[in-house]
Design a protein around this motif. Structure first.
Motif, PDB file in Angstrom:
ATOM      1  N   ALA B  88       0.847  -1.199   0.000  1.00 38.63           N
ATOM      2  CA  ALA B  88       0.000   0.000   0.000  1.00 38.63           C
ATOM      3  C   ALA B  88       0.879   1.243   0.000  1.00 38.63           C
ATOM      4  CB  ALA B  88      -0.920   0.000   1.214  1.00 38.63           C
ATOM      5  N   PHE B  89       1.962   1.191   0.762  1.00 38.49           N
ATOM      6  CA  PHE B  89       2.890   2.316   0.806  1.00 38.49           C
ATOM      7  C   PHE B  89       3.524   2.528  -0.567  1.00 38.49           C
ATOM      8  CE2 PHE B  89       7.085   4.160   1.935  1.00 38.49           C
ATOM      9  CZ  PHE B  89       6.605   5.361   2.425  1.00 38.49           C
ATOM     10  N   ALA B  90       3.923   1.433  -1.199  1.00 39.27           N
ATOM     11  CA  ALA B  90       4.518   1.516  -2.536  1.00 39.27           C
ATOM     12  C   ALA B  90       3.522   2.132  -3.519  1.00 39.27           C
ATOM     13  CB  ALA B  90       4.949   0.132  -3.006  1.00 39.27           C
ATOM     14  N   VAL B  91       2.255   1.697  -3.430  1.00 44.47           N
ATOM     15  CA  VAL B  91       1.221   2.229  -4.318  1.00 44.47           C
ATOM     16  C   VAL B  91       1.077   3.733  -4.094  1.00 44.47           C
ATOM     17  CG1 VAL B  91      -1.272   2.244  -4.747  1.00 44.47           C
ATOM     18  CG2 VAL B  91      -0.070   0.072  -4.537  1.00 44.47           C
ATOM     19  N   ASN B  92       1.088   4.150  -2.826  1.00 40.97           N
ATOM     20  CA  ASN B  92       0.907   5.563  -2.513  1.00 40.97           C
ATOM     21  C   ASN B  92       2.088   6.403  -2.996  1.00 40.97           C
ATOM     22  OD1 ASN B  92      -0.578   7.667  -1.587  1.00 40.97           O
ATOM     23  ND2 ASN B  92      -0.039   7.406   0.566  1.00 40.97           N
ATOM     24  N   VAL B  93       3.308   5.906  -2.779  1.00 41.24           N
ATOM     25  CA  VAL B  93       4.502   6.640  -3.228  1.00 41.24           C
ATOM     26  C   VAL B  93       4.480   6.780  -4.747  1.00 41.24           C
ATOM     27  CG1 VAL B  93       7.015   6.539  -3.409  1.00 41.24           C
ATOM     28  CG2 VAL B  93       5.918   6.052  -1.231  1.00 41.24           C
ATOM     29  N   LEU B  94       4.098   5.700  -5.414  1.00 39.18           N
ATOM     30  CA  LEU B  94       3.996   5.728  -6.880  1.00 39.18           C
ATOM     31  C   LEU B  94       2.981   6.774  -7.323  1.00 39.18           C
ATOM     32  CD1 LEU B  94       5.141   4.193  -9.300  1.00 39.18           C
ATOM     33  CD2 LEU B  94       3.186   2.668  -9.182  1.00 39.18           C
ATOM     34  N   ARG B  95       1.840   6.755  -6.665  1.00 38.43           N
ATOM     35  CA  ARG B  95       0.770   7.699  -6.986  1.00 38.43           C
ATOM     36  C   ARG B  95       1.255   9.146  -6.792  1.00 38.43           C
ATOM     37  NH1 ARG B  95      -2.359  11.599  -4.101  1.00 38.43           N
ATOM     38  NH2 ARG B  95      -1.998  10.383  -2.228  1.00 38.43           N
ATOM     39  N   ILE B  96       1.907   9.403  -5.653  1.00 37.55           N
ATOM     40  CA  ILE B  96       2.363  10.757  -5.340  1.00 37.55           C
ATOM     41  C   ILE B  96       3.432  11.211  -6.336  1.00 37.55           C
ATOM     42  CG2 ILE B  96       3.626  12.119  -3.627  1.00 37.55           C
ATOM     43  CD1 ILE B  96       2.164  10.330  -1.489  1.00 37.55           C
ATOM     44  N   ALA B  97       4.374  10.312  -6.643  1.00 38.76           N
ATOM     45  CA  ALA B  97       5.445  10.665  -7.571  1.00 38.76           C
ATOM     46  C   ALA B  97       4.873  10.987  -8.956  1.00 38.76           C
ATOM     47  CB  ALA B  97       6.448   9.523  -7.664  1.00 38.76           C
ATOM     48  N   LEU B  98       3.965  10.143  -9.440  1.00 35.45           N
ATOM     49  CA  LEU B  98       3.387  10.363 -10.767  1.00 35.45           C
ATOM     50  C   LEU B  98       2.538  11.626 -10.796  1.00 35.45           C
ATOM     51  CD1 LEU B  98       2.442   6.712 -11.759  1.00 35.45           C
ATOM     52  CD2 LEU B  98       4.225   8.137 -12.763  1.00 35.45           C
ATOM     53  N   ALA B  99       1.742  11.823  -9.737  1.00 37.00           N
ATOM     54  CA  ALA B  99       0.891  13.021  -9.679  1.00 37.00           C
ATOM     55  C   ALA B  99       1.764  14.267  -9.640  1.00 37.00           C
ATOM     56  CB  ALA B  99      -0.025  12.970  -8.463  1.00 37.00           C
ATOM     57  N   GLY B 100       2.868  14.199  -8.871  1.00 32.69           N
ATOM     58  CA  GLY B 100       3.775  15.337  -8.752  1.00 32.69           C
ATOM     59  C   GLY B 100       4.394  15.687 -10.098  1.00 32.69           C
ATOM     60  N   LEU B 101       4.812  14.672 -10.828  1.00 36.33           N
ATOM     61  CA  LEU B 101       5.458  14.924 -12.119  1.00 36.33           C
ATOM     62  C   LEU B 101       4.443  15.320 -13.182  1.00 36.33           C
ATOM     63  CD1 LEU B 101       7.999  11.959 -12.133  1.00 36.33           C
ATOM     64  CD2 LEU B 101       8.466  14.377 -11.718  1.00 36.33           C
ATOM     65  N   MET B 102       3.212  14.787 -13.067  1.00 41.99           N
ATOM     66  CA  MET B 102       2.233  15.039 -14.125  1.00 41.99           C
ATOM     67  C   MET B 102       1.461  16.333 -13.943  1.00 41.99           C
ATOM     68  SD  MET B 102       0.833  11.204 -14.670  1.00 41.99           S
ATOM     69  CE  MET B 102      -0.538  11.582 -15.737  1.00 41.99           C
ATOM     70  N   PHE B 103       0.981  16.593 -12.707  1.00 45.48           N
ATOM     71  CA  PHE B 103       0.139  17.783 -12.573  1.00 45.48           C
ATOM     72  C   PHE B 103       0.273  18.560 -11.266  1.00 45.48           C
ATOM     73  CE2 PHE B 103      -2.303  13.905 -11.892  1.00 45.48           C
ATOM     74  CZ  PHE B 103      -2.814  14.087 -10.632  1.00 45.48           C
ATOM     75  N   SER B 104       0.570  17.916 -10.147  1.00 47.21           N
ATOM     76  CA  SER B 104       0.466  18.675  -8.895  1.00 47.21           C
ATOM     77  C   SER B 104       1.725  19.483  -8.575  1.00 47.21           C
ATOM     78  CB  SER B 104       0.102  17.743  -7.738  1.00 47.21           C
ATOM     79  OG  SER B 104       1.186  16.910  -7.410  1.00 47.21           O
TER      80      SER B 104
END
Lengths: 134, 197
Positions: B88-104
């Motif tokens: 779950a932590f890995a999924v969240n880190v992945l989500r945050i990293a991708l969101a950060g690079l893509m839009f946030s």
């Protein structure tokens, strides 16, 4: 075949206690912050940039402060109706959350621009939030 | 891919093609479960990313700018129950990293990471006690999330003034946590258990 994931009851006693505890703590905190933040004319606007004091300005008169860091923020102290208020008039930061933030007029309230590491807070008067400084 | 190729244990013919035998399903069960769990990770990360993006597109009216319900955490809570804390932590880190690079943006990424780490620690701890349901775990995670972010922001600003706003954020965190927890609970109840087995 269709065995479900064991989730149990949606709400248990421990959940209710946790939620109630969090709500009680935050309501007490909010009431305290609101009570402590009564407006006084002797209050100052304290600007902290990059973790260091940038300047302290009396809230008495209209003023415009431009802070240049990685980004540029324009802070305005002005009269709105009967009260003085502080707002972030402009910023070049990416999110612009600081500009969307409502103007502040109570001691203890603040507007923050995290990308520029800028904090604009109302301090002084009778209720100083300096007790929170570390 | 490598795990499947090396650890499969299935017999291979001289030409390299997999030979179907009666033993095969038994020997590759572990691998299949691993692949399934990896696939589930990827699916949940994609769902979380999509929810993050949707939330960033539709600004909900909030008393303080930046306040949001955190619907992406539905996928994270589901991941915690289906796959465990680490995945779950890995999924969240992945989500945050991708969101950060893509839009946030990179700034939001660091704050999201601080919140994500705090939330995951709190949720794993609450889940381990066994006393809380999905909703309690989600609310605890949500409260830890905003507390972690405010601590990081205060460290960066080097003033404690931001803690004055914590109560308001906590109230919204409880509301968001209950909604996220309830949706996650309903999802977990609707999913067949063998989805990760």
């Amino acid at each position: 075949m269709k065995e479900r994931f064991p989730t149990g009851k949606p709400m248990r006693k421990a959940d209710a206690i946790l939620i109630a505890a969090l709500l009680i703590v935050s309501i007490i905190g909010a009431v305290f912050a609101l009570y402590a933040g009564s407006y006084t004319n002797e209050a100052n606007v304290r600007v902290t940039a990059n973790g260091a004091l940038y300047g302290v300005y009396p809230i008495g008169g209209t003023r415009e402060i431009v802070v240049k860091g990685i980004y540029e923020n324009r802070i305005v102290i002005e009269r709105d109706g009967g009260k003085m208020q502080v707002r972030m008039a402009d910023a070049t930061c990416p999110g612009k959350d600081c500009v969307r933030h409502a103007p502040v007029n109570l001691s203890g309230q603040c507007i923050v621009c995290l990308p520029n590491r800028l904090l604009v807070e109302i301090v002084g008067g009778e209720n100083d939030f300096d007790a929170f400084t570390y | 891919m490598h795990a499947a190729a090396n650890g499969g244990g299935g017999t291979r013919s001289a030409s390299g093609a997999r030979v179907r035998s009666g033993k095969e399903p038994q020997t590759s069960a572990r691998v299949r479960s691993r692949v399934r769990s990896l696939t589930m990770c990827a699916v949940l990360a994609a769902v979380a990313l999509a929810l993050s993006y949707a939330e960033s597109l539709i600004p909900l009216p909030a008393p303080v700018p930046g306040m949001k319900p955190g619907f992406a955490n539905i996928a994270i809570v589901v991941a915690l129950y289906l796959l465990g804390g680490r995945r779950a932590f890995a999924v969240n880190v992945l989500r945050i990293a991708l969101a950060g690079l893509m839009f946030s943006g990179v700034f939001a990424m660091f704050y999201a990471l601080a919140g994500g780490i705090s939330a995951m620690l709190a949720m794993v701890a609450l889940k381990r006690t066994g006393a809380f349901s999905v909703i309690g775990v989600s609310v605890g995670g949500s409260a830890a999330h905003i507390t972690g972010q405010i601590v990081l922001a205060s460290l960066i600003i080097r003033r404690g003034a931001l803690f004055a706003g914590l109560p308001i954020f906590l109230i919204s965190a409880v509301a968001g946590g209950v909604i996220v927890g309830l949706i996650a609970h309903l999802l977990l109840r609707a999913l067949p258990r063998r989805i990760t087995e």
